[in-house]
Design a protein around this motif. Structure first.
Motif, short mmCIF file in Angstrom:
data_model
loop_
_atom_site.label_atom_id
_atom_site.label_comp_id
_atom_site.label_asym_id
_atom_site.label_seq_id
_atom_site.Cartn_x
_atom_site.Cartn_y
_atom_site.Cartn_z
N ARG A 151 0.83 -1.22 0.00
CA ARG A 151 0.00 0.00 0.00
C ARG A 151 0.86 1.26 0.00
NH1 ARG A 151 -4.29 -2.00 4.36
NH2 ARG A 151 -5.40 -3.41 3.02
N ARG A 152 1.89 1.26 0.83
CA ARG A 152 2.76 2.44 0.87
C ARG A 152 3.49 2.61 -0.46
NH1 ARG A 152 2.71 5.69 5.87
NH2 ARG A 152 0.47 5.37 5.95
N ALA A 153 3.82 1.48 -1.12
CA ALA A 153 4.53 1.55 -2.40
C ALA A 153 3.66 2.24 -3.44
CB ALA A 153 4.92 0.15 -2.86
N ALA A 154 2.35 2.02 -3.35
CA ALA A 154 1.44 2.67 -4.30
C ALA A 154 1.45 4.18 -4.10
CB ALA A 154 0.03 2.12 -4.11
N ASP A 155 1.63 4.62 -2.83
CA ASP A 155 1.69 6.07 -2.53
C ASP A 155 3.04 6.67 -2.91
OD1 ASP A 155 -0.74 5.78 -1.36
OD2 ASP A 155 0.00 5.70 0.69
N GLN A 156 4.10 5.85 -2.83
CA GLN A 156 5.46 6.37 -3.02
C GLN A 156 6.20 5.54 -4.06
OE1 GLN A 156 6.54 6.19 1.27
NE2 GLN A 156 6.84 8.37 1.08
N PRO A 157 5.82 5.67 -5.34
CA PRO A 157 6.37 4.80 -6.38
C PRO A 157 7.88 5.00 -6.59
CG PRO A 157 4.95 6.52 -7.31
CD PRO A 157 4.84 6.63 -5.84
N ASP A 158 8.41 6.15 -6.13
CA ASP A 158 9.84 6.42 -6.38
C ASP A 158 10.77 5.78 -5.34
OD1 ASP A 158 8.19 8.20 -5.04
OD2 ASP A 158 9.72 9.78 -5.00
N VAL A 159 10.21 5.21 -4.27
CA VAL A 159 11.07 4.58 -3.26
C VAL A 159 11.13 3.08 -3.54
CG1 VAL A 159 11.45 4.26 -0.78
CG2 VAL A 159 10.27 6.31 -1.59
N ALA A 160 12.33 2.48 -3.49
CA ALA A 160 12.48 1.04 -3.74
C ALA A 160 11.74 0.26 -2.69
CB ALA A 160 13.96 0.68 -3.74
N PRO A 161 11.02 -0.84 -3.09
CA PRO A 161 10.21 -1.60 -2.13
C PRO A 161 11.01 -2.08 -0.91
CG PRO A 161 9.76 -2.31 -4.37
CD PRO A 161 10.87 -1.32 -4.47
N GLY A 162 12.27 -2.47 -1.15
CA GLY A 162 13.09 -2.94 -0.02
C GLY A 162 13.33 -1.82 0.98
N ASP A 163 13.60 -0.60 0.46
CA ASP A 163 13.82 0.55 1.34
C ASP A 163 12.55 0.87 2.11
OD1 ASP A 163 16.26 0.67 0.21
OD2 ASP A 163 15.89 2.48 -0.99
N LEU A 164 11.42 0.78 1.41
CA LEU A 164 10.13 1.09 2.02
C LEU A 164 9.84 0.13 3.17
CD1 LEU A 164 8.26 3.34 1.23
CD2 LEU A 164 6.97 1.74 -0.16
N ALA A 165 10.09 -1.16 2.92
CA ALA A 165 9.86 -2.18 3.94
C ALA A 165 10.71 -1.87 5.18
CB ALA A 165 10.18 -3.57 3.40
N ALA A 166 11.97 -1.49 4.94
CA ALA A 166 12.87 -1.19 6.06
C ALA A 166 12.38 0.04 6.82
CB ALA A 166 14.29 -0.97 5.54
N GLN A 167 11.95 1.09 6.05
CA GLN A 167 11.46 2.32 6.71
C GLN A 167 10.23 2.03 7.56
OE1 GLN A 167 10.58 5.14 3.60
NE2 GLN A 167 12.72 5.26 2.94
N ILE A 168 9.31 1.24 6.99
CA ILE A 168 8.07 0.96 7.72
C ILE A 168 8.36 0.17 8.98
CG2 ILE A 168 5.90 -0.34 7.63
CD1 ILE A 168 5.56 0.51 4.77
N SER A 169 9.23 -0.84 8.86
CA SER A 169 9.44 -1.66 10.06
C SER A 169 10.20 -0.87 11.12
CB SER A 169 10.09 -3.00 9.73
OG SER A 169 11.43 -2.84 9.48
#
Ligand code: DC
Length: 220
Positions: A151-169
């Motif tokens: 869901r967050r990836a859909a909001d922030q398409p420019d951030v790599a999914p791996g980075d997003l997962a790390a930021q969220i956790s």
């Protein structure tokens, strides 16, 4: 005080979308308390206030003038900061300043004031536990970690999914482990996992909970 529907849960569980839709359906005012923490963080970053300086952060939180408009725009001291508060830098800073007791005290009192004269759907991390422990309708909205990253990836398409997962956790761990008002389900909250459900299904499920609480005589 008006009626309060408290919605808490981790980042990416769908709280904002669901809370906004629910408020529209019920004709309640939608209040995104995360936007208040984000706004104070933005102000601190702009003023180069250290995120460890509890005294100055508390001053900013006390002085901040918020207007949360019905379409979701966020005004800080008269400026529209709706977009400026959604950057990854502000997300990380918001999670840090949200651990400061003085910031929380100042924002909680503003949140209580907002609900004094109207019915609200208020979303955050501590609404059912600290801001309105007496609220009769409390939802703990959750989703599986993979879904929250999607869901967050859909909001922030420019951030790599791996980075997003790390930021969220990282943010989740900080929100759940802090000493002041950690993210935790209130004992009397209804737990709802939105994984695999559409927005409409989640809203309908919450409306069912609202109706059943009303018919049990717990709401007037
Ligand atoms: O919901 P959000 O991602 O916009 O929230 C931003 C940060 O503020 C997040 O790290 C948790 C914190 N927060 C909080 O501690 N208490 C609230 N009631 C709302 C948000």
């Amino acid at each position: 005080m008006g009626n309060v529907i408290a919605i808490d849960g981790p980042a990416g569980a769908g709280k904002s979308t669901i809370a906004r839709r629910l408020a529209e359906r019920l004709r309640y005012t939608y209040i995104d308390t995360g936007a208040m923490y984000r706004s104070v963080a933005l102000w601190a970053l702009r003023q180069s206030v250290s995120l460890d300086d509890a005294y100055r952060l508390n001053q900013l939180a006390v002085a901040a003038d918020f207007e949360l408009l019905s379409q979701g725009q966020v005004m800080l001291n008269g400026e529209d900061v709706s977009e400026a508060i959604r950057t990854p830098e502000v997300s990380a800073a918001a999670s840090k300043i949200a651990a400061v007791g003085g910031v929380r005290t100042a924002l909680v009192s503003k949140q209580r004031e907002i609900a004094e004269q109207r019915n609200v759907v208020m979303e955050g991390r501590d609404i059912g536990t600290v801001v309105f422990p007496e609220a009769r309708i409390k939802i703990f909205l959750d989703a599986d970690p993979e879904e929250r990253v999607r869901r967050r990836a859909a909001d922030q398409p420019d951030v790599a999914p791996g980075d997003l997962a790390a930021q969220i956790s990282e943010r989740d761990a900080r929100d759940r482990q802090r000493v002041e008002s950690p993210l935790v389900q209130a004992p009397d909250a209804s737990y709802l996992n939105s994984t695999g459900l559409t927005e409409e299904e989640v809203v309908e499920e919450i409306l069912r909970i609202v109706r059943s609480r009303i018919s049990n005589g717990k709401e007037h």
